[in-house]
Scaffold this active site. Structure first.
Site: not given
Ligand SMILES: C[S@@+](CC[C@H](N)C(=O)[O-])C[C@H]1O[C@@H](n2cnc3c(N)ncnc32)[C@H](O)[C@@H]1O
Length: 215
Positions: A96, A118, A122, A154, A194
């Protein structure tokens, strides 16, 4: 991202040559022990399936690249993608982002990328956003003086939230646009998974580059 759990993923990630297990052991020693060079250290947080890193590590061989991803099934896809690469400047951490200060010393990191994090729309999930001030303070604690934070999204609401939080957390805004592809900052841009999804629908990409203010 719809996710199918794979019981074997944990073990495959742990045993993969590009994954650094026990990253706390290398705090302050990423260059000297892991990469064995003095090149700058760049992190991508929330790497996803690894498209950006698998390209940029080849195009920029004089950078030490580290991808951080917490979901093993997703990280496994990035690892699979990295297998055909003949480079030694790419590693991954299965953890994490909140563990960052346990793994990197003050000033050890040159640049941090946040790509399509992400949005956690909310209100009760605000603290999970990777640009919440608590994360931004952590990034400051590992970035070198003059280090950089780059963000693409985005999501307009997340972008505005990030601008507000950066101000609050003591960063200065160096570059910013609501339409990356119509801006001069698009030169040399490397799209992520993405990003390709959104640009194929003609959605604008918000982009910023910020630096911690010197105290
Ligand atoms: C929406 S995806 C975007 C992936 C990539 N960066 C892209 O632009 O295609 C967000 C990624 O961040 C990871 N992620 C979200 N919060 C995280 C955290 N606290 N620690 C590690 N990874 C995290 C998720 O598991 C996911 O794979």
């Amino acid at each position: 991202m719809r996710l199918r759990r794979k019981p074997y993923a944990k073990q495959m990630v742990r045993e993969h040559a590009r994954v650094v297990n026990d990253p706390q052991k290398y705090k302050g020693k990423w260059r000297s022990v892991v990469f064995r060079n003095e090149h700058p250290l760049y992190l991508e947080l929330g790497t996803g399936k690894g498209r950006f890193l698998s390209r940029v590590c080849q195009e920029q061989p004089d950078i030490n690249w580290i991808g951080v991803e917490r979901i093993e099934e997703i990280l496994l896809q990035a690892l699979n993608k990295s297998e055909e690469l003949l480079v030694d400047n790419l590693r991954f951490l299965w953890m994490d982002v909140k563990q960052l200060p346990d793994c990197f010393a003050a000033g050890e990191v040159d640049r941090i990328y946040l790509h399509f994090s992400d949005p956690w729309p909310k209100k009760r999930h605000t603290k999970r956003r990777l640009t919440h001030r608590s994360f931004l303070h952590q990034y400051k604690s590992v970035l070198k003086p003059g280090g950089e934070l780059l963000l693409k999204t985005d999501n307009q609401a997340l972008f505005q939230f990030s601008l507000d939080e950066l101000e609050e957390a003591g960063y200065k805004l160096v570059e910013s646009t609501h339409d990356l592809y119509a801006s001069p900052f698009a030169a040399g841009n490397i799209p992520t998974e993405y990003e390709e999804k959104f640009t194929s629908k003609n959605m604008p990409i918000h982009y910023l580059l910020a630096q911690p203010k010197s105290s």
